[in-house]
Design a protein around this motif. Structure first.
Motif, PDB file in Angstrom:
ATOM      1  N   CYS A 147     -44.536 -10.591  -2.540  1.00  0.00           N
ATOM      2  CA  CYS A 147     -43.410 -11.522  -2.474  1.00  0.00           C
ATOM      3  C   CYS A 147     -42.208 -10.875  -1.788  1.00  0.00           C
ATOM      4  O   CYS A 147     -41.892  -9.711  -2.034  1.00  0.00           O
ATOM      5  CB  CYS A 147     -43.012 -11.980  -3.877  1.00  0.00           C
ATOM      6  SG  CYS A 147     -44.241 -13.043  -4.645  1.00  0.00           S
ATOM      7  N   ASP A 201     -38.781 -15.079  -1.698  1.00  0.00           N
ATOM      8  CA  ASP A 201     -39.756 -15.621  -2.649  1.00  0.00           C
ATOM      9  C   ASP A 201     -39.284 -15.438  -4.088  1.00  0.00           C
ATOM     10  O   ASP A 201     -39.545 -16.286  -4.949  1.00  0.00           O
ATOM     11  CB  ASP A 201     -41.113 -14.925  -2.476  1.00  0.00           C
ATOM     12  CG  ASP A 201     -41.800 -15.323  -1.184  1.00  0.00           C
ATOM     13  OD1 ASP A 201     -41.570 -16.451  -0.716  1.00  0.00           O
ATOM     14  OD2 ASP A 201     -42.556 -14.495  -0.638  1.00  0.00           O
ATOM     15  N   SER A 232     -44.061 -19.339  -6.216  1.00  0.00           N
ATOM     16  CA  SER A 232     -44.343 -18.631  -4.968  1.00  0.00           C
ATOM     17  C   SER A 232     -45.842 -18.708  -4.688  1.00  0.00           C
ATOM     18  O   SER A 232     -46.657 -18.231  -5.480  1.00  0.00           O
ATOM     19  CB  SER A 232     -43.926 -17.159  -5.069  1.00  0.00           C
ATOM     20  OG  SER A 232     -42.539 -17.037  -5.240  1.00  0.00           O
ATOM     21  N   THR A 236     -48.678 -17.330  -2.362  1.00  0.00           N
ATOM     22  CA  THR A 236     -48.895 -16.196  -1.481  1.00  0.00           C
ATOM     23  C   THR A 236     -50.150 -16.420  -0.635  1.00  0.00           C
ATOM     24  O   THR A 236     -50.837 -17.438  -0.762  1.00  0.00           O
ATOM     25  CB  THR A 236     -49.058 -14.908  -2.294  1.00  0.00           C
ATOM     26  OG1 THR A 236     -50.328 -14.940  -2.983  1.00  0.00           O
ATOM     27  CG2 THR A 236     -47.940 -14.762  -3.328  1.00  0.00           C
TER      28      THR A 236
END
Length: 470
Positions: free
Chosen positions: A370, A374, A380, A382
């Motif tokens: 992150c 983020d 978040s 990814t």
């Protein structure tokens, strides 16, 4: 002001903020208004061994005992009596229809049985973790081969108890390999079903640019589910911070009546990420995700090449059988294909419970990907691979980590034992609005109440994507 009363089951310690879910728990787990179904099956049709307690987290002793019963819900799984109540509760979550969802509860969704806080003060501090990178297996003495190389590697032999094979390994029993530990071959009807695979269907969909496109789906595979989970977490007031893996992984679940092939289904989920993201090793899967029978061939080939080859002695061979596999087999398969993977075990230490070590490890994994931007987001998403996750008797695929109200936490998982609910299927490709997101997320959350029962966990991680050069 009176404390909020959490609905609870009158027959066992189960409780939940959702009163309807408690009612469904009672209906499935206590149909006679008393003892759970696991106490009522004395029929010879249910395979059993003696019921003495297991002295270690991943039992190896031949005299050890597990009592297996068939799921009374009718899913075809054969599970231990100790896990039956949790299994049935998840069937309730699995079957939730969109119209069942009411208003979101304002208080935290998790009800903890442990008095300790779920989260350490610093999730990124892993210095005190009791992590053994070599001491894990189905049982407590089996080693992983962690070197990311194509060279064959030998696992360390286990303690000389019982009959040993020529490589010094001991043949495992039902507590490690499941109720079909001594099976020579699976039933012919099951083999034919696995050869055929899940039913496929085709739909016409509108693409983001307005074109019509044909889409083929498989009955036991669900794509584009992680974006739905992300939107539901955004809406859930009890969810404070969420990290999710790449949306390119599919949820792969069992087919009706297939039984326990969870280890294979989790490998398929990791492969679905590899093929969709075109990551390292994707060229080994030109036809997409391999079938269970193809995965058995790949594992046996890995043993032939010397990767975790003691697995052949320990299992007696898996080709054409329903024996459980574990993290060592997943590791052997990927390494034999020159796909690096990092296998580790997390166990209890004097200063930390195993589930707390698990939380720290998984949180660190997701946070490492992150950016500062983020960190300001609630959710978040990814581009990280999912994680193969094993505890005694079952494996899942970790797709995320969630911090909840009151400093509690849980893993977010794809469980191959349960199919995608009708509600979640209907939300794919939509704005995913729900009056009760917490209830829809229940099937994907594994909280402390579930995890604290285990003293050891195993993780297998694929290589993380490397950032593009500037």
């Amino acid at each position: 002001m009176a404390d909020h009363i959490i609905p609870s089951c009158p027959f066992c310690p189960f409780s939940d903020q959702d009163a309807t879910f408690v009612e469904q728990h009672i209906e499935y787990c206590h149909p006679e208004g008393g003892a759970p179904p696991s106490h009522t099956y004395d029929s010879p049709a249910f395979e059993t061994t003696s019921t003495s307690p297991s002295p270690s987290p991943f039992q190896v002793d031949e005299d050890s005992t597990e009592k297996y019963v068939e799921c009374p819900h009718g899913c075809g799984e054969t599970i231990t009596t100790a896990e039956l109540a949790t299994h049935l509760d998840l069937h309730v979550a699995e079957g939730i229809a969109l119209d069942d969802c009411g208003e979101v509860q304002s208080s935290p969704f998790n009800t903890e049985l442990s008095s300790e806080p779920d989260l350490p003060s610093d999730l990124d501090d892993t210095r005190d973790l009791h992590v053994s990178q070599k001491g894990s297996k189905r049982g407590a003495d089996r080693d992983f081969t962690r070197s990311n190389t194509s060279k064959p590697a030998q696992g360390r032999s286990r303690s000389p108890v019982g009959k040993l094979g020529p490589d010094g390994a001991k043949r495992l029993g039902r507590s490690e390999l499941g109720p079909h530990a001594h099976e020579k071959k699976m039933p012919s009807w099951l083999k034919k079903m696995l050869e055929k695979g899940g039913r496929t269907s085709k739909q016409t969909r509108i693409t983001p640019d307005g074109r019509l496109a044909r889409h083929t789906s498989v009955e036991n595979e669900t794509e584009n589910l992680i974006p739905v989970i992300a939107k539901l977490c955004e809406q859930d007031s009890s969810s404070q911070r969420v990290f999710l893996c790449s949306p390119k992984v599919r949820h792969v679940c069992k087919m009706p009546r297939e039984g326990g092939f969870c280890g294979y289904r989790n490998i398929q989920m990791l492969v679905s990420y590899i093929t969709k993201s075109k990551s390292l090793g994707h060229e080994h899967f030109p036809d997409g995700v391999p079938s269970i029978l193809e995965l058995q061939d790949l594992i046996e080939r890995a043993w032939d090449l010397g990767f975790n080859s003691t697995g052949r002695t320990e299992t007696g061979g898996i080709k054409g059988t329903r024996k459980f596999i574990g993290t060592p087999e997943a590791q052997a398969l990927f390494m034999s294909l020159d796909i690096p993977c990092d296998a580790s075990s997390l166990s209890e230490a004097s200063n930390m419970r195993a589930h707390m070590a698990l939380y720290q490890d998984v949180a660190s994994y997701f946070r490492s990907n992150c950016s500062l931007d983020d960190e300001k987001k609630k959710v978040s998403m990814t581009d990280l691979p999912p994680i193969y996750f094993q505890h005694q008797g079952h494996s899942m695929t970790i797709i995320g980590f969630e911090i909840r109200d009151n400093n509690t936490a849980n893993l977010l998982v794809f469980d191959p034992m349960f199919k995608t609910s009708p509600a979640m299927s209907r939300l794919i490709g939509t704005s995913a609005k729900s009056d009760n997101p917490a209830r829809l997320l229940k099937a994907y959350r594994r909280e402390t109440r579930y995890l604290q029962k285990y003293k050891m966990f195993e993780l297998l991680k694929l290589p993380t994507p490397q950032p593009a050069p500037n």
